[in-house]
Scaffold this active site. Structure first.
Site, PDB file in Angstrom:
ATOM      1  N   GLU A  42       0.828  -1.205   0.000  1.00  0.00           N
ATOM      2  CA  GLU A  42       0.000   0.000   0.000  1.00  0.00           C
ATOM      3  C   GLU A  42       0.861   1.253   0.000  1.00  0.00           C
ATOM      4  O   GLU A  42       0.559   2.239  -0.683  1.00  0.00           O
ATOM      5  CB  GLU A  42      -0.921  -0.012   1.218  1.00  0.00           C
ATOM      6  N   ASP A  48     -11.147  -7.967  -1.578  1.00  0.00           N
ATOM      7  CA  ASP A  48     -11.777  -9.289  -1.615  1.00  0.00           C
ATOM      8  C   ASP A  48     -13.122  -9.202  -0.905  1.00  0.00           C
ATOM      9  O   ASP A  48     -13.372  -8.271  -0.132  1.00  0.00           O
ATOM     10  CB  ASP A  48     -10.885 -10.339  -0.943  1.00  0.00           C
TER      11      ASP A  48
END
Length: 224
Positions: free
Chosen positions: A12, A191
């Site tokens: 990230e 997800d």
């Protein structure tokens, strides 16, 4: 305006550092989980004195209208793994640290800017990129990587309105609340555990589309 952005992981950090330049925005990695998140937020406040702190990164999604690569803006955040009981204070609810808010609310002005934001076609990495949808709602935080449907169901049973599940946002929100620093969380859906097995969607996210997924945070910062 000085803006602090906190992420949990190197993946990230790399995505977001590539999007920002200039001394007014600082992107730092705190590490995974609630303790790391709180320590990272306090370090950011002490060292950088930001006017705003943003929690950014990925999260598991929940809801029929949520798709991978959508962005959840945390209108409010709470813990899914905190319970202080009722022996001392029978008004404390599940997810609440006793004596602190039941849910931490995003700064109203920041939330308004976030929900009015969108990406122009020119901001997409290529013509085939899907423009992510922005949703506002509850993000729940806990020290658990949700990699099974059963675990996700146990969380949603207590928080049916949750749009996303992560491991850092509420700890950062609590630290900002105690330091009186405006806060907001942006979480890209990597997800959807209720539709997944063995976290395969999560791994596919990083392998295929993650590099396209943090433009919403950039667009928001540019709007401040």
């Amino acid at each position: 305006m000085k803006i602090g952005i906190i992420v949990a992981m190197d993946k990230e950090l790399q995505q977001l550092q590539n999007l920002f330049a200039g001394d007014h925005v600082r992107v730092e990695k705190c590490g995974i989980g609630k303790v790391n998140a709180a320590l990272g937020a306090q370090r950011m406040i002490n060292d950088f004195c930001p006017d705003v702190i943003i929690s950014s990164g990925c999260a598991g999604g929940n809801g029929d209208d949520i798709q991978i690569q959508d962005v959840i803006v945390g209108a409010e955040v709470t813990y899914h793994d905190v319970y202080c009981g009722t022996a001392i204070d029978n008004t404390t609810v599940y997810g609440q640290v006793q004596g602190l808010p039941v849910r931490y609310q995003a700064d109203p002005a920041l939330l308004d800017i976030a929900m009015r934001g969108t990406l122009a076609d020119s901001q997409l990495p290529n013509a085939n990129s899907q423009k992510p949808k922005i949703h506002s709602g509850l993000i729940v935080t806990g020290d658990w990587f949700v990699d099974t449907r059963e675990k996700m169901r146990s969380i949603i049973e207590k928080f049916p309105d949750a749009k996303a599940v992560d491991m850092e946002s509420c700890a950062i929100a609590q630290t900002c609340y105690l330091n009186k620093v405006p806060f907001i969380s942006f979480r890209v859906i990597s997800d959807i555990p209720l539709r997944d097995t063995d976290a395969s969607q999560y791994h596919d996210f990083w392998n295929t589309i993650a590099e396209n997924s943090f433009q919403i945070t950039k667009s928001f910062v540019e709007s401040l």
